[in-house]
Design a protein around this motif. Structure first.
Motif, short mmCIF file in Angstrom:
data_model
loop_
_atom_site.label_atom_id
_atom_site.label_comp_id
_atom_site.label_asym_id
_atom_site.label_seq_id
_atom_site.Cartn_x
_atom_site.Cartn_y
_atom_site.Cartn_z
N ASN A 329 14.00 41.43 61.50
CA ASN A 329 13.91 40.11 60.87
C ASN A 329 13.81 40.26 59.35
N ALA A 330 13.92 39.12 58.66
CA ALA A 330 13.96 39.14 57.20
C ALA A 330 12.65 39.62 56.60
N GLN A 331 11.54 39.28 57.25
CA GLN A 331 10.23 39.65 56.73
C GLN A 331 10.12 41.17 56.57
N HIS A 332 10.57 41.92 57.58
CA HIS A 332 10.52 43.38 57.50
C HIS A 332 11.52 43.91 56.48
N ALA A 333 12.75 43.38 56.50
CA ALA A 333 13.80 43.90 55.63
C ALA A 333 13.43 43.78 54.16
N VAL A 334 12.86 42.64 53.78
CA VAL A 334 12.48 42.43 52.38
C VAL A 334 11.38 43.39 51.97
N ARG A 335 10.34 43.48 52.79
CA ARG A 335 9.21 44.35 52.45
C ARG A 335 9.63 45.82 52.45
N GLN A 336 10.44 46.20 53.45
CA GLN A 336 10.88 47.59 53.50
C GLN A 336 11.75 47.94 52.32
N GLY A 337 12.62 47.01 51.89
CA GLY A 337 13.47 47.28 50.74
C GLY A 337 12.66 47.56 49.49
N LYS A 338 11.61 46.79 49.28
CA LYS A 338 10.76 46.99 48.09
C LYS A 338 10.05 48.34 48.15
N LEU A 339 9.50 48.68 49.34
CA LEU A 339 8.80 49.96 49.48
C LEU A 339 9.77 51.12 49.37
N LEU A 340 10.97 50.95 49.92
CA LEU A 340 11.96 52.02 49.89
C LEU A 340 12.29 52.39 48.45
N ALA A 341 12.45 51.38 47.59
CA ALA A 341 12.73 51.65 46.17
C ALA A 341 11.59 52.45 45.54
N LYS A 342 10.36 52.06 45.83
CA LYS A 342 9.20 52.78 45.29
C LYS A 342 9.19 54.23 45.77
N ASN A 343 9.50 54.43 47.05
CA ASN A 343 9.48 55.79 47.61
C ASN A 343 10.58 56.67 47.03
N ILE A 344 11.75 56.10 46.80
CA ILE A 344 12.84 56.89 46.20
C ILE A 344 12.44 57.34 44.80
N VAL A 345 11.90 56.42 44.02
CA VAL A 345 11.48 56.76 42.66
C VAL A 345 10.37 57.82 42.69
N ALA A 346 9.42 57.66 43.61
CA ALA A 346 8.34 58.65 43.73
C ALA A 346 8.90 60.01 44.12
N ASP A 347 9.90 60.01 45.01
CA ASP A 347 10.51 61.27 45.43
C ASP A 347 11.24 61.94 44.27
N LEU A 348 11.94 61.14 43.44
CA LEU A 348 12.65 61.69 42.29
C LEU A 348 11.68 62.34 41.31
N ARG A 349 10.48 61.80 41.23
CA ARG A 349 9.50 62.29 40.26
C ARG A 349 8.51 63.27 40.86
N GLY A 350 8.73 63.64 42.14
CA GLY A 350 7.84 64.60 42.78
C GLY A 350 6.47 64.05 43.10
N GLU A 351 6.39 62.73 43.27
CA GLU A 351 5.12 62.08 43.59
C GLU A 351 5.05 61.78 45.08
N GLY A 352 3.89 61.39 45.56
CA GLY A 352 3.72 61.08 46.98
C GLY A 352 4.34 59.74 47.34
N ILE A 353 4.84 59.66 48.56
CA ILE A 353 5.46 58.41 49.03
C ILE A 353 4.54 57.74 50.04
N ALA A 354 4.73 56.44 50.22
CA ALA A 354 3.86 55.65 51.08
C ALA A 354 4.55 55.31 52.39
N GLU A 355 3.75 54.91 53.38
CA GLU A 355 4.28 54.49 54.67
C GLU A 355 4.32 52.97 54.74
N TYR A 356 5.26 52.48 55.53
CA TYR A 356 5.40 51.04 55.70
C TYR A 356 4.42 50.57 56.77
N ASN A 357 3.38 49.90 56.33
CA ASN A 357 2.35 49.37 57.23
C ASN A 357 2.10 47.93 56.80
N HIS A 358 2.65 47.00 57.54
CA HIS A 358 2.65 45.61 57.11
C HIS A 358 1.55 44.79 57.80
#
Length: 443
Positions: A329-358
């Protein structure tokens, strides 16, 4: 060198991933490219209201080139993925296929209607997954009123034109049948030749209840409310055939219906099975709570991410969805998209990534003008105020203030002027009149 991030699919999850990446990435840190055959993201919860004339179709879509300022857009489809070599094949809308290399891939191809091999469905039904389908449903309904008004009462063709069938009793199906019933009732003011009793609406649901996302009590209220408004709801009933618009139900009931709308489920895009990405039993890309693509054994693939309807993402919240995965559903897709962007940036910078827990925000549905339902835990709200909650939630959820203003402005206009009932069904064959009268060279 700047890393290359490729986003496959520009729907909810893909759009929000790119939108968030533009805010988080530093200059020269990465190049983001999004591939989609369409130039816009459609806000799918608005499709039933588009079909009922409550929202202007263009207001329910978001132009990516207007709101993604530094993301490269490619109009086409990714037709092959080889993560082993970190490359894809892109088939543009115009031109020849070409290879594209990436460092990170984001698979957010969304879902398509899932149908069954029922006679007549592929030839006669219309889905409710795209803005074009919603517009076609609206124009067909108004066009059918126009055609039926000229036919004698009691004729089989008139009855067929004024009969609507929606298959599927989930949120999409209930909202679609409710909005269309409400729209048809409003149209009767403009068509005095047609009576309310002549407009027949059927909802066919194979399960013993509708809307599994809400409580049984709320679902029962919706059934009673829609029955009172003129919708015939068939539970524990399967569609056996729709050949040539002749509906046959598993209960033995038969009737003819010109407008058939299919909302009975979705599935990931089939082409994913031909890639080297790990695929689950139902065709989804296997993901982890951190939105990385993983093998069946849980081993993460470097530089591979997924979110939205495409993904098989474990639901680690306090109230997990069916099968333990996040529902599409849209609720998951929107939230996951925002977290996914944060995780990619964290991965590029060698930082820790978060889990999707809504945290579940509840479920809200519009059931035609001035009525709706809202469910959050054991709390349920029905009627006018639930309808307001539905409109405010989705009006604020559509991305960008530019689109929010257009949607709310349209609703305000309809409050004073009523819904626009103009039928532009002919737009589906725009050259018909030109061809009819165009001069041609003599033999």
């Amino acid at each position: 060198m700047a890393k290359k991030i490729l986003i496959v699919g520009g729907g909810y999850a893909g759009f929000y991933t790119a939108w968030k990446l533009e805010k988080l990435l530093r200059a020269g840190e990465a190049e983001v490219t999004i591939v989609d055959p369409l130039p816009y993201m459609a806000y799918l919860p608005f499709l039933p209201e588009v079909a009922s004339g409550s929202i202007e179709p263009r207001h329910a879509v978001v132009a990516r080139r207007r709101h993604l300022e530094s993301t490269a857009n490619i109009a086409g489809k990714v037709t092959a993925i080889s993560h082993a070599t970190k490359s894809v094949t892109i088939t543009p809308n115009v031109g020849v296929p070409f290879e594209f290399a990436y460092d990170h891939i984001v698979v957010t191809t969304g879902s398509v209607s899932r149908t069954f091999p029922i006679a007549g469905i592929a030839d006669n039904a219309i889905g409710m997954k795209t803005i074009e389908e919603a517009v076609a449903v609206r124009d067909r309904l108004v066009g059918n009123f126009e055609r039926a008004a000229t036919l004698p009462k009691g004729s089989p063709e008139r009855a067929r034109l004024l009969t609507v069938t929606v298959v599927g009793g989930g949120f999409a199906g209930i909202e679609t049948i409710s909005e269309l019933r409400s729209f048809a009732t409003a149209l009767l003011r403009r068509y005095p030749e047609i009576s309310f009793d002549e407009t027949v609406f059927h909802l066919v649901e194979a399960m013993g209840r509708i809307m599994p996302e809400v409580s049984q009590e709320t679902a029962d209220w919706v059934v009673k409310d829609q029955t009172r408004r003129g919708v015939q709801i068939h539970l524990d009933t399967q569609l056996a055939s729709a050949l040539d618009g002749k509906i046959e139900l598993s209960t033995g009931e038969n009737y003819e219906s010109d407008l058939i709308v299919w909302t009975a489920g979705v599935m990931p895009r089939p082409f994913l099975r031909g890639t080297d990405l790990p695929i689950g039993p139902r065709g989804h890309v296997i993901g982890s709570p951190s939105l990385r693509i993983t093998t069946e054994d849980g081993v993460a693939l470097e530089g591979a991410w997924t979110a939205g309807d495409t993904s098989q993402t474990p639901d680690i919240s306090a109230t997990p969805g069916p099968g333990g995965f996040c529902v599409p559903n849209a609720q998951h897709a929107v939230r996951q998209g925002k977290l996914l962007a944060k995780n990619i940036v964290a991965d590029l910078r060698g930082e820790g990534i978060a889990e999707y827990n809504h945290k579940n925000m509840g479920a809200v549905a519009g059931l035609g003008v001035n009525t709706g339902v809202f469910q959050s835990g054991k709390f349920a709200m029905k009627g006018y105020f639930a309808w307001l909650a539905h409109r405010f939630y989705h009006g604020l959820a559509i991305p960008s203030w530019e689109r929010k203003w257009r949607v709310f402005g349209g609703w305000v206009g309809h409050f004073f002027l009523g819904r626009d009932t103009v039928n532009i069904e002919a737009v589906q064959q725009p050259r018909a009149v030109f061809e009819e009268f165009a001069s041609r060279p003599k033999a």
